[in-house]
Motif scaffolding. Structure first.
Motif, short mmCIF file in Angstrom:
data_model
loop_
_atom_site.label_atom_id
_atom_site.label_comp_id
_atom_site.label_asym_id
_atom_site.label_seq_id
_atom_site.Cartn_x
_atom_site.Cartn_y
_atom_site.Cartn_z
N ARG A 85 0.82 -1.22 0.00
CA ARG A 85 0.00 0.00 0.00
C ARG A 85 0.84 1.26 0.00
O ARG A 85 0.56 2.21 -0.72
CB ARG A 85 -0.91 0.02 1.22
N LYS A 86 1.85 1.29 0.86
CA LYS A 86 2.65 2.51 1.06
C LYS A 86 3.88 2.58 0.17
O LYS A 86 4.55 3.61 0.12
CB LYS A 86 3.09 2.61 2.53
N LYS A 87 4.19 1.44 -0.48
CA LYS A 87 5.40 1.34 -1.29
C LYS A 87 6.63 1.69 -0.46
O LYS A 87 7.59 2.28 -0.95
CB LYS A 87 5.31 2.22 -2.54
N LYS A 88 6.58 1.27 0.78
CA LYS A 88 7.66 1.53 1.73
C LYS A 88 7.72 0.35 2.69
O LYS A 88 6.69 -0.13 3.17
CB LYS A 88 7.37 2.82 2.50
N GLY A 89 8.94 -0.11 2.99
CA GLY A 89 9.10 -1.30 3.80
C GLY A 89 9.21 -1.03 5.29
O GLY A 89 9.15 0.11 5.75
N PHE A 90 9.38 -2.11 6.02
CA PHE A 90 9.56 -2.10 7.47
C PHE A 90 10.87 -2.79 7.80
O PHE A 90 11.32 -3.67 7.07
CB PHE A 90 8.40 -2.81 8.16
N TYR A 91 11.45 -2.43 8.92
CA TYR A 91 12.78 -2.93 9.28
C TYR A 91 12.77 -3.56 10.66
O TYR A 91 12.35 -2.93 11.64
CB TYR A 91 13.77 -1.77 9.24
N LYS A 92 13.18 -4.82 10.72
CA LYS A 92 13.37 -5.57 11.95
C LYS A 92 12.17 -5.54 12.90
O LYS A 92 12.23 -5.01 14.00
CB LYS A 92 14.64 -5.13 12.66
N ILE A 93 11.10 -6.13 12.45
CA ILE A 93 9.89 -6.30 13.27
C ILE A 93 9.90 -7.73 13.80
O ILE A 93 10.20 -8.67 13.08
CB ILE A 93 8.63 -6.03 12.44
N GLU A 94 9.56 -7.88 15.07
CA GLU A 94 9.52 -9.22 15.66
C GLU A 94 8.26 -9.96 15.26
O GLU A 94 7.19 -9.36 15.14
CB GLU A 94 9.56 -9.13 17.19
N SER A 95 8.39 -11.25 15.07
CA SER A 95 7.22 -12.09 14.83
C SER A 95 7.42 -13.43 15.52
O SER A 95 8.54 -13.82 15.86
CB SER A 95 6.99 -12.30 13.33
N HIS A 96 6.32 -14.10 15.73
CA HIS A 96 6.32 -15.43 16.30
C HIS A 96 5.37 -16.29 15.49
O HIS A 96 4.28 -15.87 15.15
CB HIS A 96 5.84 -15.39 17.75
N ILE A 97 5.84 -17.46 15.15
CA ILE A 97 5.01 -18.42 14.44
C ILE A 97 5.10 -19.75 15.17
O ILE A 97 6.19 -20.20 15.51
CB ILE A 97 5.48 -18.60 12.98
N TYR A 110 10.76 -17.69 16.24
CA TYR A 110 10.80 -16.25 16.46
C TYR A 110 11.69 -15.65 15.39
O TYR A 110 12.76 -16.18 15.10
CB TYR A 110 11.39 -15.92 17.84
N THR A 111 11.23 -14.55 14.80
CA THR A 111 12.02 -13.91 13.76
C THR A 111 12.06 -12.40 13.96
O THR A 111 11.19 -11.82 14.63
CB THR A 111 11.46 -14.17 12.34
N LEU A 112 13.06 -11.81 13.38
CA LEU A 112 13.07 -10.39 13.09
C LEU A 112 12.93 -10.34 11.58
O LEU A 112 13.71 -10.97 10.87
CB LEU A 112 14.40 -9.74 13.49
N PHE A 113 11.92 -9.63 11.09
CA PHE A 113 11.74 -9.60 9.65
C PHE A 113 11.72 -8.16 9.15
O PHE A 113 11.42 -7.23 9.87
CB PHE A 113 10.48 -10.34 9.22
N SER A 114 12.07 -8.04 7.89
CA SER A 114 12.05 -6.75 7.20
C SER A 114 11.38 -6.94 5.86
O SER A 114 11.41 -8.03 5.28
CB SER A 114 13.47 -6.23 6.99
N THR A 115 10.75 -5.85 5.37
CA THR A 115 10.15 -5.88 4.04
C THR A 115 10.71 -4.71 3.23
O THR A 115 11.06 -3.67 3.79
CB THR A 115 8.61 -5.74 4.10
N SER A 116 10.78 -4.91 1.93
CA SER A 116 11.21 -3.85 1.01
C SER A 116 10.30 -3.91 -0.21
O SER A 116 10.03 -4.99 -0.74
CB SER A 116 12.65 -4.07 0.54
N TYR A 117 9.85 -2.74 -0.65
CA TYR A 117 9.03 -2.65 -1.85
C TYR A 117 9.94 -2.49 -3.06
O TYR A 117 10.85 -1.67 -3.05
CB TYR A 117 8.07 -1.46 -1.77
#
Length: 173
Positions: A85-97, A110-117
Motif C-alpha cells: 500500500r505505502k510502497k515503503k518497507g519495514f525494518y526488523k519487526i519481531e514475529s512469532h510463528i 521467532y524472527t526479526l523480519f524486514s520488508t522492502s518494496y
C-alpha cells in the motif's frame, strides 16, 4: 550483467543465513533462497504462500496461509500488505510463528523480519527477509515482544516504532 556476476550473486543469495523471499500482492512466494518456487509452480502447478512454506500451524489447520481466523493478526501478513500500500518497507519487526516440525510437533519460530518494496518488470513485489532468532531467545531467556498464542504483538511490550505505526494505520482502516 555478466554470467559470472550472476552466478556470484546467486551463490551469495543461496547462502545468506536468513530466509529471503520475493512475494506478490497475494502473498504468494515467487522466489526464495532456500528452494526454487518457480520450478514447483511450473512442475506441480502449486503456489505456496509464506505460512505454508514456514509450516505455520494456522496455515496447516486452515489448509492455506491467509485462511485461518488468526491470519488477520499476523504481523508478517500485515507488514506485507502495508508495504504494498505505502510502497515503503519495514525494518526488523519481531514475529512469532507456531510451526509444525517434521515429526508433527508444534514448535516456536521467532524472527526479526524486514520488508522492502520493489518493482520488477513493472510488477510490484515485496522482498521479505526473515532472520531466525529462536535460539537467541531461548539461550538468553529473552522475553519476546510477541504473543505466543496468536502470532500477534504482545500489547504489554514496547513495540518498534515502525510496527506501532503499522498497527495504528490498520485501526484507522
Amino acid at each position: 550483467m555478466e554470467k559470472n556476476q550472476l552466478h556470484t550473486l546467486d551463490s551469495i543469495y543461496r547462502h545468506i543465513d536468513s530466509y529471503v523471499m520475493l512475494v506478490n500482492e497475494d502473498s504468494a512466494v515467487l522466489n526464495a533462497n532456500f528452494f526454487d518456487a518457480q520450478k514447483i509452480r511450473d512442475k506441480e502447478n502449486l503456489v505456496y504462500r509464506i505460512g505454508e512454506i514456514l509450516r505455520c500451524n494456522n496455515a496447516i489447520e486452515a489448509n492455506g496461509c491467509g485462511l485461518h481466523k488468526n491470519c488477520g493478526l499476523c504481523s508478517i501478513r500485515k507488514a506485507i500488505v502495508q508495504t504494498f500500500r505505502k510502497k515503503k518497507g519495514f525494518y526488523k519487526i519481531e514475529s512469532h510463528i507456531k510451526f509444525q516440525a517434521p515429526d508433527e510437533r508444534s514448535e516456536d519460530l521467532y524472527t526479526l523480519f524486514s520488508t522492502s518494496y520493489i518493482e520488477l518488470k513493472g510488477e510490484p513485489r515485496v522482498v521479505l527477509t526473515l532472520n531466525n532468532i529462536t535460539e537467541m531467545i531461548k539461550q538468553y531467556n529473552i522475553s519476546p515482544n510477541v504473543d505466543l498464542c496468536r502470532n500477534n504483538v504482545n500489547p504489554d511490550k514496547t513495540l518498534p516504532k515502525a510496527f506501532a505505526d503499522l498497527l495504528a494505520q490498520e485501526e484507522k482502516m
